[in-house]
Design a protein around this motif. Sequence first.
Motif, PDB file in Angstrom:
ATOM      1  N   ALA A   1       6.905   5.759   4.308  1.00  0.00           N
ATOM      2  CA  ALA A   1       7.904   4.488   3.761  1.00  0.00           C
ATOM      3  C   ALA A   1       7.577   3.256   3.573  1.00  0.00           C
ATOM      4  O   ALA A   1       8.022   2.530   2.572  1.00  0.00           O
ATOM      5  N   ALA A   2       6.438   2.755   4.187  1.00  0.00           N
ATOM      6  CA  ALA A   2       5.761   1.662   4.106  1.00  0.00           C
ATOM      7  C   ALA A   2       4.623   1.656   3.348  1.00  0.00           C
ATOM      8  O   ALA A   2       3.982   0.391   2.676  1.00  0.00           O
ATOM      9  N   ASN A   3       4.164   2.648   2.778  1.00  0.00           N
ATOM     10  CA  ASN A   3       3.063   3.058   1.746  1.00  0.00           C
ATOM     11  C   ASN A   3       1.806   2.350   2.697  1.00  0.00           C
ATOM     12  O   ASN A   3       0.934   1.925   1.816  1.00  0.00           O
ATOM     13  N   THR A   4       1.772   2.630   3.950  1.00  0.00           N
ATOM     14  CA  THR A   4       0.408   2.517   4.637  1.00  0.00           C
ATOM     15  C   THR A   4      -0.337   3.584   4.822  1.00  0.00           C
ATOM     16  O   THR A   4       0.236   4.759   4.864  1.00  0.00           O
ATOM     17  N   ARG A   5      -1.726   3.768   5.132  1.00  0.00           N
ATOM     18  CA  ARG A   5      -2.382   4.713   5.395  1.00  0.00           C
ATOM     19  C   ARG A   5      -2.048   5.338   6.984  1.00  0.00           C
ATOM     20  O   ARG A   5      -1.687   6.346   7.208  1.00  0.00           O
ATOM     21  N   GLY A   6      -1.785   4.228   7.808  1.00  0.00           N
ATOM     22  CA  GLY A   6      -1.609   4.498   9.081  1.00  0.00           C
ATOM     23  C   GLY A   6      -0.227   4.548   9.536  1.00  0.00           C
ATOM     24  O   GLY A   6       0.655   4.595   8.609  1.00  0.00           O
ATOM     25  N   ASN A   7       0.023   4.788  10.770  1.00  0.00           N
ATOM     26  CA  ASN A   7       1.467   4.920  11.167  1.00  0.00           C
ATOM     27  C   ASN A   7       1.921   3.447  11.289  1.00  0.00           C
ATOM     28  O   ASN A   7       1.137   2.303  10.961  1.00  0.00           O
ATOM     29  N   VAL A   8       3.047   3.049  11.815  1.00  0.00           N
ATOM     30  CA  VAL A   8       3.706   1.787  12.091  1.00  0.00           C
ATOM     31  C   VAL A   8       2.715   0.787  12.778  1.00  0.00           C
ATOM     32  O   VAL A   8       2.745  -0.358  12.859  1.00  0.00           O
ATOM     33  N   THR A   9       1.796   1.321  13.746  1.00  0.00           N
ATOM     34  CA  THR A   9       0.861   0.688  14.500  1.00  0.00           C
ATOM     35  C   THR A   9      -0.460   0.293  13.840  1.00  0.00           C
ATOM     36  O   THR A   9      -1.012  -0.264  14.519  1.00  0.00           O
ATOM     37  N   GLY A  10      -0.349   0.995  12.800  1.00  0.00           N
ATOM     38  CA  GLY A  10      -1.716   0.928  11.917  1.00  0.00           C
ATOM     39  C   GLY A  10      -2.664   1.844  12.367  1.00  0.00           C
ATOM     40  O   GLY A  10      -3.819   1.960  12.064  1.00  0.00           O
TER      41      GLY A  10
ATOM     42  N   HIS B   1      -1.479  10.618   5.694  1.00  0.00           N
ATOM     43  CA  HIS B   1      -1.783   9.295   5.360  1.00  0.00           C
ATOM     44  C   HIS B   1      -0.874   8.916   4.435  1.00  0.00           C
ATOM     45  O   HIS B   1      -0.416   9.437   3.322  1.00  0.00           O
TER      46      HIS B   1
ATOM     47  N   ASN C   1      -0.002   6.585   2.429  1.00  0.00           N
ATOM     48  CA  ASN C   1      -0.327   6.283   0.896  1.00  0.00           C
ATOM     49  C   ASN C   1      -0.993   7.425   0.068  1.00  0.00           C
ATOM     50  O   ASN C   1      -1.531   6.936  -0.942  1.00  0.00           O
TER      51      ASN C   1
ATOM     52  N   ASN D   1      -5.110  10.467  11.320  1.00  0.00           N
ATOM     53  CA  ASN D   1      -6.060  11.617  11.351  1.00  0.00           C
ATOM     54  C   ASN D   1      -7.223  11.028  11.872  1.00  0.00           C
ATOM     55  O   ASN D   1      -8.446  11.509  11.729  1.00  0.00           O
ATOM     56  N   ARG D   2      -7.241  10.342  13.041  1.00  0.00           N
ATOM     57  CA  ARG D   2      -8.216   9.986  13.876  1.00  0.00           C
ATOM     58  C   ARG D   2      -7.676  10.132  15.386  1.00  0.00           C
ATOM     59  O   ARG D   2      -8.091   9.360  16.365  1.00  0.00           O
TER      60      ARG D   2
END
Lengths: 198, 731
Positions: B298-307, B252, B254, B311-312
Amino acid sequence: MRTRLLAVVVVAALALAGCTSDSSTTTAVSGPLCDELPKGDEPGNPTALASEPVDQALQWITVLTTFEGALRASELVPELEGKKAITVLAPSDDAFMAKFSQDNLDELMIKDKDTLRTLLRAHIVDRSLSLADLRDADSVTTLDGTTVKVGEADKMARIGDEATTVCADYRIANGRVHVINHVLGNLPTTAGQGDSGH
Amino acid sequence: MRTVRLTGTDVLIKTGSPHLEVPLNHRRSTVIAISALLAATFAPVVTSTSAFAAPLPAFAAAEPNQVTDLTVTQADGFATVAWTPVPGVTDYQIERTAVDASNAPTGTPTVVGVWRPNRQVNNEEPTFADAGFNPGSRFQWRVRARIGTAEQPYSSPVFDTTKAPWGDPAVAGQNLRTQWETTQAAQYTSDVNEYAYTAEVDRLSERVRVVEIGRTVQNRPINMFVIGYPTPPATPAAVAATSPLAVNCNVHGNEPGDREACLIMARQLAFSNDARTLGLLKNTTVLIVPTINGDGRAANTRGNVTGQDLNRDYSLIRQPETAAYVRMLRDYRPVAGYDGHEYGNSQAGDLPMLPPRHQNVAQQIFDESLDMIENHMYVEGAKDGWWACPYGCANGSGVGLSEETILRNTLGLKNTVNSLLELRSSGGATRPDEGNTANNRRRKTFSALWTFNQFMDYHHNQLSDIKTARGEAIEFQAGNNGRIVFRGSRIVPLHPAPHPGEAGPREDLPTPDMILDNAPCAYKLTEAQYNGARTDGPNDVGATVAERIAAHGWKVVKVADGYVVPLAQPERGLIPLLLDEQGEEEWVSGERVYPTLTGRHNGPLTISGFACLSGATVNGPVNLRPGATLVATNTTISGPVNAANAAGVFFGDSVVRGPLQVANTNGPVTVIGTNVSGPVNLVNNTNGAAPYFAGNSVSGPLNCAGNSTAPTNLEVRNVVNGPRAGQCATL
């Protein structure tokens, strides 16, 4: 599930806590959170950020990682750096966690950037306002066109109905950054919803 | 909210919430709130700077209820504070004060923690891991007991300098530092800084090989440290032969705390010359994937760049990041794993952990994973002062469940002993809430570093047990034993007292619609299901099922009208979850193929086409015609088995009383957990990946030759009463 509750900590007698200096070459920030942020001669101390553009300065204020990532994702940085003066009312990571679910935050940062831009504009004023200015004013108008009531809250400034500054008066190249403890704007609260465990 | 006026006009604190956003820390007085104490027991510490200036003389007799025998032991990024318990007290407060070289205070005394009985599994020797300071700083520590909320006298102080960041600044390699370290935790290590640091560790250490296991959607490299002594084995198969362990540090984006620990640990493993490190690395290979989700980081998002939450996705592998990890697992075959996260539940302990609970995970893997958590992490945590606890701990009812898409469960279904690791990212019952500050980042990262080091020690000490559990699990799965559960967990029993009031993850038992009692023998996919285009990946393009099956490493038989995936293989627990229409998150609805023979057959058995023997008894020879497929589980064959030019041969948990001859197979060969009374010949099997020959017992010689890829035992030894020859000489 990430659930957090926030309590507001108000320190009445805490004038310019821990972050002031007698030297006129240093930048004074104030608020109960300041002592936990880079200070003195530590990397990212307020004085070191005073001439940094907004996107660089935000990368050093440790509690602003969500806001910093959101600002990059919004692609608003060139617009902000092109302004003569700005005030950034930046909600802390705790504030974002109390406001949005993880899924909602990813949705905003990855897919719904128009909404994200509106949200961020609700946290930016296009002139430079110090803590004293915010305490003295009755209201400010943010870049999304909203008029937000401001005023005194003990030694801090109240922003809107819920937020107060928790570390105020960071100087940046073209204005000020104040860390606040609630997310502004009119998006619904989604914290606690959805599947956000491991 | 309730407003409490503490000291005249000095301080106003609004309580009524389990959290204070920040600890109060200023010059006139110090107030640190320990959030679990809540409104009812809220007891801030107010200490004037003059109160601690005169430490008690060492010879002073202890006052009533005064803590004695205080010791402080320094480790990487934390200090273990220990003392002799005071009978009858409620809890203890640990106080820390910054001091200079002459022990004069330079900061305000701060209560940095509360020790209470449920922090550790034994209460006779209380310990507290104090972290959340800049390593190398000097401090004074004191501890005092409380009875209810009544504070008892402080112990005599202990002064000590904490350990500086690991690595001699004058020694090449050891002197490398990450961005997180050089900025004193004000910034996390960026992607670019990680690559530079990683490359330097690789360049300067013979023990390290950095392998790019894949790329993210945005084309960032996904690197893996492969670390061994004196050098890491040269190939993935050679690494697999060392029964490696794997740490996944940052799924994740973030939740970056574990990743910083991994980068520091890689440096320690690469350049430390202490006996423990060398002992670890001489016996195995350590695999560290610092950043599987580089785009999200890099984006500080939980998901990858597609959202997509990666981990699912570890079973589905719709995304390139998870597919890369799963291919790595296939090739390197780690026997144990940890998966690093951060967790915002303030009720949790320091280090929530959880084993793979999905009911399709073999019992042995679940048991060994729980053993790792409870009999190693809880025990060592009690020695060093870290509070490991079951994921959930309290208020965690919605987490820690049975999704096979979660790496913890995916790994278990791949017969890997493993645990989730959470770093508590918010304040909690026994720590101050410091938000996302440098000190809280340090607490998280150094608690992760402790855990991963303990994980390596566990692997080192218990490798024999781990390998036994894994071997039995592989044999169990290859025997296609038991019902199929699509979703549903094993119960994680709460650890015995003293953990009062603690709650583990909820039961999460399978509902009836998630159970298939009558397991099929195999799943059959159509051409369209197997090779058809898919839209469930980034930009609406997904890898084919064929490609994903290959990434998992499953054996597939090409038949005239499709593709057959027998369950008689090591990942039997995972296969139905992705190929059965009853699955909660399946790829396709494959056709269930049921056994063709389950009873007794007397006389010769000649197989053409597809035959599945399950719980069968054959009294006579078995012959496969060219192009035929045999799947045999829990079956006894009294007579020779001869397969020449077959399409596929699968034996699991079976008995062959006679010679077993498998030659020129134009497809997969797997013989697992099978007892053969007679010679075994595996020769000239020329199509497909390495034949599996694992966990078998052979009364006779074992000969392998001419196979296009040498057979593997998957690190599950065979018992062979006879010579082993050719490609099977070491199996």
